[in-house]
Design an enzyme around this catalytic site. Structure first.
Site, PDB file in Angstrom:
ATOM      1  N   GLY B  69       0.837  -1.205   0.000  1.00  0.00           N
ATOM      2  CA  GLY B  69       0.000   0.000   0.000  1.00  0.00           C
ATOM      3  C   GLY B  69       0.867   1.247   0.000  1.00  0.00           C
ATOM      4  N   GLY B  71      -0.554   4.602   0.227  1.00  0.00           N
ATOM      5  CA  GLY B  71      -1.297   5.798   0.616  1.00  0.00           C
ATOM      6  C   GLY B  71      -0.508   6.589   1.642  1.00  0.00           C
ATOM      7  N   LEU B  72      -1.219   7.369   2.449  1.00  0.00           N
ATOM      8  CA  LEU B  72      -0.502   8.204   3.413  1.00  0.00           C
ATOM      9  C   LEU B  72       0.327   7.352   4.357  1.00  0.00           C
ATOM     10  CD1 LEU B  72      -3.153  10.934   4.244  1.00  0.00           C
ATOM     11  CD2 LEU B  72      -1.169  11.105   2.743  1.00  0.00           C
ATOM     12  N   HIS B 295     -21.065   8.550   6.022  1.00  0.00           N
ATOM     13  CA  HIS B 295     -20.913   9.997   5.861  1.00  0.00           C
ATOM     14  C   HIS B 295     -22.256  10.588   5.439  1.00  0.00           C
ATOM     15  CE1 HIS B 295     -19.321  13.844   4.710  1.00  0.00           C
ATOM     16  NE2 HIS B 295     -18.153  13.507   5.191  1.00  0.00           N
ATOM     17  N   SER B 313     -18.265  17.588   0.401  1.00  0.00           N
ATOM     18  CA  SER B 313     -17.539  17.973   1.616  1.00  0.00           C
ATOM     19  C   SER B 313     -18.488  18.375   2.736  1.00  0.00           C
ATOM     20  CB  SER B 313     -16.613  19.140   1.323  1.00  0.00           C
ATOM     21  OG  SER B 313     -16.147  19.673   2.548  1.00  0.00           O
ATOM     22  N   ARG B 360     -21.412  13.153  12.416  1.00  0.00           N
ATOM     23  CA  ARG B 360     -21.783  12.403  11.218  1.00  0.00           C
ATOM     24  C   ARG B 360     -22.805  11.297  11.460  1.00  0.00           C
ATOM     25  NH1 ARG B 360     -15.784  11.834   8.390  1.00  0.00           N
ATOM     26  NH2 ARG B 360     -15.647  14.016   7.816  1.00  0.00           N
ATOM     27  N   ARG B 478     -15.199   8.015  13.404  1.00  0.00           N
ATOM     28  CA  ARG B 478     -14.007   8.837  13.183  1.00  0.00           C
ATOM     29  C   ARG B 478     -14.407  10.300  13.044  1.00  0.00           C
ATOM     30  NH1 ARG B 478     -11.802  11.063   9.037  1.00  0.00           N
ATOM     31  NH2 ARG B 478     -13.061   9.979   7.502  1.00  0.00           N
TER      32      ARG B 478
END
Lengths: 247, 680
Positions: B69, B71-72, B295, B313, B360, B478
């Site tokens: 992976g 990603g970040l 979300h 967003s 959320r 989260r």
């Protein structure tokens, strides 16, 4: 709507390719272009014919994975990525020609999938700011003027999709390169390597076989992120300055 | 309760009384984090960095690290470990590491910098994160996350990430989702992209330096566990089909989340669970798999053809007002023709203190209830309820900017939200400046993942897990702008400091491809590929994925019941049988074959889906995005049961036909007190 699709089919990197014709029916105008291809693939799978290979991932216009020349235009008729192009941009009964990106440094791997790793190798040549983890100064210790940070951001929005290359009659990656040179060169953090960066990256660009820029402007017209043509002027300016420095 | 390290435990250990999942699992031994630090919480990470052993620079190049992976978490780890001088092999399924799905994150990244002098601190970021996660995150890990957050901003700015700035040239930041301080750093609506490009460029620098070897368009299909330790992976080159063996001293999974189990989600098309699931089958525990984040502000589904959902967003909730018509018969009316007195601004009505900015999970559930009650707007979509009855429901609520346009003028709203409005118009074909947007919740991020200890090591020795692929930092929900923080914290600062303690014992005895455990892993992988190609049924992998997604969303989505979950488990078991007898994958294994790639991923999603339902069935409490209808307050709000469930559910694979084994890790809080959340 019902459409006729002419799609480039190529078994693998070494085989010859050709256009094949398919019909799709009952396409909703709300579908994205790639969802329309998903439908085609379900249909092909049912008929026992190998589905068409194409690249896509995030499908929200940011990862840069999707490609496709659609009726001769990179990402099709709208200024956006193919995943954000919707079928309402087409008419019932249209014939649509779908081909892979056209450029020598982007060899076709299969059908509509090409190899864009040349772009990664240009980044490896200097498209970064050298800072080891943990050695960064406190973030606010180096102020960056707001207008410069804004310009850096505006051109850092490049998604590396390669549409600029595919649209350029010379197969040049100057818009991609100019965006990176400008983004890193605008910020104070990017200054120490500014001149070596441009020389090394342009060297790699030419080594990969991308063509030179003759300011035709097809790149910026095709760019889904609307990167302006002046990044290429910046690129040339930086390159001239670097040469004056004797690099 | 006084603990040995001089701190005091503020909560009682849980005792589970209910047992809804009886018959679906077996109970295993309790689990503890064997390397959990002790002492005052503010000193734990500092002390641990000192206690962890070092690896001499000359020895580092003899140590091989595999990272799956980019990603970040994975990209940052590859860059940092490469710089440190280790020998890194990095794998991603995409054509370039720069395309990992971290790139799609819009909002921002939190950091306890206190630049606004508004009372922020490491402790407050820690507190907000644990509270936001409904007290189901691990205290030690979250405190460390808050602690290193400030270094992340320094690191990214030095890399040239173009964060928003004020006129004086200093960094700007803003407030985000349910917190009262300004700690979110952002790069317009593309923060994830800019941070990922920073990590990617740092990694490419190491590729050029020769410390990182990059394998793009490679998918990990199996974990190699040799003599009890993770020692490598089996990967498939997605272009040539070649299956190859890669051996190393240690394996790091940074392979992201598994929200695509729901088929429709905000994840990328290729986001999958395979790396984590293969590791799970090889013994790694999967923790809290049912914790899914929904979300609230996504563009609603428009039809059966849909391949993914697009997030709008959350910042839109700052100025947009959410409403539905009071009368269901107004659903098809032009919303502009519905007078003020016939509109229900339900969030403002039910939650007057937070209004449209409730967290959320609460906003999502409220939208669902309005639509369930027949007040939704947009096209009516076909659904099947628990009893198998067909019904048509409109799944959308209005997000209205009319008042904002009146207040700031059209240009004012354009300046703030133009790119989001354009995106909406492009996808829906409607002009959101003229009629209100329609939104509906969608699956976004998963908080569950492979179980890890404080060192980010799974229970399989030598297997480390970072970013969204692990479970530890977000609890049951989260907070906005925390995912990017965790990915980069793990990749740049945590893993490099913990993995060295493990590697100090290395280099480990070299093994080669003839080792029986390596041969077995490779053979299994090849047999599995051949199996997919030889079933010769009638249904595509995609059609199975869609069906699985419908089951998961209906019964293991925003609201779950005991009956629904039990039904779902049965449906998934049937689907699994059909998959293995009626799958149709054309083409061959020795070429680029996207249908074959999908088949492998869907097979793993089916098994994961079953485990998610069992986990959700066992947890008879409502917390975060997990709402069990049986556990709610008189007002219909989520009701946690700390007395029974203040634990991490870590599931062990129980064998092909066996039942999963539940290991419970009690959550211990010493620096924070558990409270019931209230946003009224």
């Amino acid at each position: 709507m019902n459409l006729t699709l002419k799609i480039w089919r190529q078994k693998d990197a070494t085989s010859a390719g050709a256009l094949a014709t398919y019909q799709v029916k009952d396409i909703s105008p709300d579908m994205s272009f790639l969802e329309m291809l998903d439908e085609l693939n379900e249909q092909l799978n049912e008929q026992g014919e190998d589905p068409v290979a194409f690249d896509s991932d995030c499908r929200e216009g940011i990862c840069g994975t999707c490609s496709l020349m659609i009726n001769g235009q990179a990402h099709g008729p709208e200024v956006t990525t193919t995943c954000q192009l919707h079928m309402r941009s087409f008419k019932d009964g249209d014939t649509i020609t779908i081909e892979p990106w056209r450029a020598d440094p982007f060899p076709v791997l299969k059908d509509l999938v090409v190899d864009r790793s040349a772009l990664d190798r240009m980044i490896q040549a200097g498209g970064f700011i050298s800072v080891n983890t943990g050695s960064a100064p406190e973030a606010n210790s180096v102020p960056a003027p707001r207008d410069k940070a804004m310009r850096a951001f505006n051109v850092a929005t490049c998604i590396g999709c390669g549409a600029c290359v595919a649209a350029c009659p010379n197969g040049s990656a100057s818009l991609f390169l100019g965006a990176k040179i400008t983004a890193l060169g605008e910020l104070p953090q990017g200054q120490p390597e500014r001149w070596t960066r441009v020389v090394d990256m342009v060297g790699q660009h030419d080594h990969e076989g991308f063509g030179g820029c003759t300011n035709i402007g097809e790149c910026t017209a095709a760019c889904p992120k609307e990167i302006p043509l002046d990044v290429i002027s910046q690129l040339n300016k930086d390159l001239r300055t670097a040469m004056k420095h004797g690099l | 309760m006084a603990l040995l390290d001089g701190t005091t435990q503020t909560n009682q250990p849980p005792v589970q009384v209910s047992d809804d999942a009886a018959g679906y699992y077996t109970l295993g031994a309790p689990l503890v984090d064997p390397v959990a630090p002790t002492g005052p919480i503010k000193d734990r990470w500092t002390n641990r960095k000192f206690e962890n052993r070092l690896v001499n620079p000359a020895n580092r190049r003899k140590l091989d690290i595999i990272i799956v992976g980019t990603g970040l978490a994975g990209g940052a780890a590859a860059a940092t470990l490469g710089e440190a001088g280790y020998n890194v092999k990095s794998f991603c399924y995409q054509d370039s590491p720069r395309r990992a799905h971290s790139i799609a994150a819009q909002g921002g990244i939190n950091a306890a910098k206190n630049y606004k002098e508004d009372g922020d601190s490491v402790h407050r970021l820690f507190y907000d994160t644990v509270k936001g996660g409904d007290y189901r995150a691990r205290e030690n890990n979250v405190y460390r996350l808050a602690e290193v957050s400030a270094n992340i901003i320094d690191q990214c700015v030095a890399q040239g990430v173009p964060f928003a700035r004020e006129y004086g040239g200093l960094l700007d930041n803003r407030s985000f989702g349910g917190v009262q301080v300004s700690r979110t750093f952002y790069a317009r609506g593309q923060t994830g992209q800019q941070l990922l490009i920073g990590a990617y460029q740092a990694m490419e620098r190491q590729v050029a330096a020769g410390t990182v070897e990059q394998f793009t368009r490679h998918e990990m299909l199996e974990l190699i566990v040799a003599d009890g330790k993770a020692r490598g992976i089996i990967a498939r080159d997605l272009v040539t089909g070649e299956v190859s063996t890669h051996l190393a001293d240690v394996v790091v999974l940074a392979s992201g989340g598994y929200g695509n189990v729901f088929y429709l989600s905000t994840n990328a098309m290729g986001s999958n669970v395979t790396a984590a699931w293969r590791a799970h089958r090889k013994g790694a525990y999967m923790a809290n798999p049912c914790y899914t984040q929904i979300h609230p502000t996504c563009i609603p589904v428009s039809g059966d053809h849909q391949s993914k959902l697009t997030l709008m967003s959350e910042s839109l909730r700052n100025d947009g007002r959410i409403w539905v018509p009071k009368n269901p018969e107004d659903a098809e009316k032009d919303p502009r023709d519905i007078p003020e007195e016939d509109r229900d601004y339900y969030l403002e009505r039910i939650y007057p203190a937070f209004g449209n900015l409730v967290p959320r999970d609460i906003a999502s559930r409220a939208a669902k209830y309005q639509c369930d009650a027949g007040k939704g707007v947009g096209p009516a979509v076909r659904e099947v309820d628990e009893e198998g009855n067909e019904k048509f429901v409109r799944r959308g609520v209005y997000l209205d900017f009319a008042e904002a346009i009146e207040r700031f003028g059209l240009d004012g709203v354009k300046e703030k939200y133009d790119n989001l409005f354009d995106m909406y118009a492009r996808i829906t074909g409607e002009n959101p400046y003229e009629t209100p947007m329609r939104i509906y919740p969608a699956v976004h991020y998963v908080m569950g993942g492979l179980w890890v200890d404080y060192h980010l090591q799974s229970n399989v020795e030598g297997l480390f897990v970072t970013g969204e692929a692990n479970f530890s930092d977000h609890g049951a929900n989260r907070l906005g702008a925390s995912a990017l923080m965790q990915g980069l914290a793990d990749g740049y600062f945590v893993l490099p400091n913990t993995i060295r303690d493990y590697l100090a014992d290395g280099p480990f005895e070299k093994i080669d491809e003839s080792h029986p455990d390596v041969v077995a892993a490779r053979t299994e992988t090849e047999e599995r590929i051949n199996k997919f190609l030889s079933i010769g049924g009638t249904r595509s992998a995609d059609s199975f994925h869609k069906e699985l997604g419908r089951i998961m969303w209906e019964y293991c989505g925003m609201e779950r019941t005991e009956t629904g979950l039990k039904k779902a488990i049965g449906l998934i078991q049937d689907l699994k049988k059909e998959f293995w007898s009626n799958l149709k994958v054309l083409g061959t294994a020795d070429t680029l074959n996207q249908s074959l790639e999908k088949a492998g991923r869907v097979a793993d999603f089916i098994e994961l889906g079953e485990l998610m339902c069992i986990d959700a069935l066992n947890r008879r409490e409502s917390c975060g995005g997990h709402f069990r209808a049986e556990s709610q307050t008189e007002d219909g709000e989520a009701l946690r049961h700390d007395d029974e469930f203040a634990y991490v559910a870590a599931w062990e694979f129980g064998g092909e036909d066996g039942q999963p084994v539940l290991h419970k890790e009690d959550l211990i809080y010493t620096a924070i007190e558990m409270k019931q959340r209230s946003y009224k």
